[in-house]
Design a protein around this motif. Structure first.
Motif, short mmCIF file in Angstrom:
data_model
loop_
_atom_site.label_atom_id
_atom_site.label_comp_id
_atom_site.label_asym_id
_atom_site.label_seq_id
_atom_site.Cartn_x
_atom_site.Cartn_y
_atom_site.Cartn_z
N TRP A 34 0.78 -1.20 0.11
CA TRP A 34 0.19 -0.07 -0.01
C TRP A 34 0.72 1.21 -0.03
CZ3 TRP A 34 -3.66 1.56 4.61
CH2 TRP A 34 -4.17 2.86 4.41
N GLN A 51 -10.25 0.20 -3.81
CA GLN A 51 -10.46 -0.84 -4.87
C GLN A 51 -10.22 -2.04 -4.67
OE1 GLN A 51 -7.66 0.98 -7.76
NE2 GLN A 51 -8.81 2.80 -7.93
N ALA A 52 -9.13 -2.48 -3.70
CA ALA A 52 -8.89 -3.67 -3.31
C ALA A 52 -9.90 -4.31 -2.28
CB ALA A 52 -7.63 -3.64 -2.45
N ALA A 56 -11.23 -8.18 -3.44
CA ALA A 56 -10.87 -9.10 -2.57
C ALA A 56 -11.75 -9.95 -1.84
CB ALA A 56 -10.15 -8.31 -1.28
N LEU A 281 -6.13 -8.98 0.59
CA LEU A 281 -5.79 -8.01 0.11
C LEU A 281 -4.30 -7.72 -0.23
CD1 LEU A 281 -7.29 -6.39 3.36
CD2 LEU A 281 -8.05 -5.73 0.99
N VAL A 284 -4.22 -8.49 -4.02
CA VAL A 284 -4.96 -7.62 -4.93
C VAL A 284 -4.10 -6.42 -4.91
CG1 VAL A 284 -7.20 -6.26 -5.05
CG2 VAL A 284 -7.40 -8.66 -4.54
N LEU A 285 -3.58 -5.80 -3.90
CA LEU A 285 -2.52 -4.71 -3.92
C LEU A 285 -1.42 -4.88 -4.77
CD1 LEU A 285 -3.17 -3.44 -0.30
CD2 LEU A 285 -3.98 -2.31 -2.34
N GLY A 288 -2.10 -4.93 -8.34
CA GLY A 288 -2.42 -3.69 -8.81
C GLY A 288 -0.99 -3.11 -8.99
#
Length: 351
Positions: A34, A51-52, A56, A281, A284-285, A288
């Motif tokens: 993050w 967004q996550a 998630a 999380l 997903v992060l 991204g």
């Protein structure tokens, strides 16, 4: 001096030591990724988390089911969840178009559970190793998905689509519901006979059977729940994105990775429901961030695989399962090379 009878003295209170949570490292990973995203991308610092939280929950649901299977012990893994997600996305849309979105979701869960029943039959009746059984199920499900895709017409119900995208105070409603499901999973694992039985089987199936636990029933239940969760995710993703033959492709690897990185022991016997969230999380992060810097999907999968291997190695070293495996291998080699006149010395096996 007067002698003091130490037996009458009160016992000194035991020191309470902080116990690092199993999901702690994945939480650090979430915060680290993050921070990097905030540093390289301008905008609100909370946008990446928002967004996550939209993506998630779907991965968390699949990971919770996968976690139950992995908790059963070595060799237990469900590699069919990805294809089940793809298939049930079409089932949900097809049934929902006639009977409404709720019935469509229930049909997706039922279709997933049916696929899980095929795996269970292969594992318990035919004695096929779980990874082979679920792989065979995956091939069957893939064929069904192609047939459903050819006959597919239309998309998900607008009401279901609105529900999946709804937010409360900026937080996706689906994230709140999945968080409640995670708490329920924790309660079941720690305070119900089913949950405790799953953990017991993962720690020692033979000991669990001697204790009166129906290992076959517990195993079947875990696989059916995993497949049912995958079916539910397929129905929800059909509304969030759209049905696709490759909709669940990434979820097979990602669900396993999330479970392991979240702190659940790959050797079984220790589920960590909260780790499904921190692991999801993190992934997903991380995806991204890697998309942001231009990494390909293949390179991302390589990195995920490396991370899973590293976590397994660290977990094995921390819990002693790695040392136990080394001892077993050493004993096995000594047994094979020893002769009747010079019996080998056996070392105690830990764990």
């Amino acid at each position: 001096m007067t002698a003091v009878d130490t037996r009458t003295l009160p016992a000194a209170p035991a020191e309470r030591r902080f116990s690092w949570p199993a999901w702690g490292w994945s939480l650090i990973g979430v915060l680290g990724v993050w921070a990097v995203i905030i540093a390289v991308r301008p905008g609100s610092p909370f946008d990446p988390i928002t967004q996550a939280l939209s993506l998630a929950p779907f991965l968390v649901l699949v990971a919770l089911g996968q976690m139950l299977v992995i908790t059963l012990g070595p060799g237990n893994i469900d590699v069919s969840v990805g294809t089940v997600i793809s298939m049930t996305s079409y089932v949900s849309v097809a049934v929902g178009a006639t009977h409404g979105p709720v019935i469509g979701l229930l049909a997706a869960v039922a279709a997933g559970a049916l696929a899980g029943a095929v795996s269970v039959a292969a594992i318990l009746v035919l004695r096929v190793p779980p990874i082979i059984a679920t792989l065979a199920t995956s091939l069957i499900v893939t064929s069904a998905t192609l047939l459903l895709a050819d006959a597919a017409r239309g998309g998900a119900d607008p009401a279901l689509r609105a529900f999946v995208n709804a937010k409360v105070v900026g937080i996706p409603v689906i994230a709140i519901i999945v968080a409640a499901v995670t708490v329920l999973a924790w309660f079941v694992l720690r305070h119900t006979q089913l949950g405790l039985s799953i953990i017991a089987v993962g720690q020692s199936a033979r000991a669990a059977e001697r204790a009166g636990i129906k290992v076959a029933l517990v195993t079947a239940t875990a696989y059916l729940i995993s497949a049912g969760f995958a079916g539910l995710v397929g129905g929800l993703l059909a509304a969030y994105i759209s049905p696709s033959t490759v909709l669940g492709t990434s979820y097979m690897l990602d669900s396993i990775a999330v479970v392991v990185i979240g702190g659940t022991l790959i050797s079984g016997g220790r589920p960590v429901p909260a780790g499904a969230w921190t692991g999801a999380l993190f992934f997903v992060l991380l995806s991204g961030l890697l998309n942001l810097v231009g990494w390909s999907v293949g390179a991302q999968n390589v990195l995920k695989g490396v991370l899973v291997v590293l976590v397994v190695i660290v977990a094995s070293a921390a819990t002693g399962t790695g040392r136990s495996s080394i001892h077993r291998l050493r004993d096995s080699m000594r047994t094979r090379t020893s002769t009747p006149s010079t019996p080998s010395q056996k070392e105690p096996i830990h764990g």
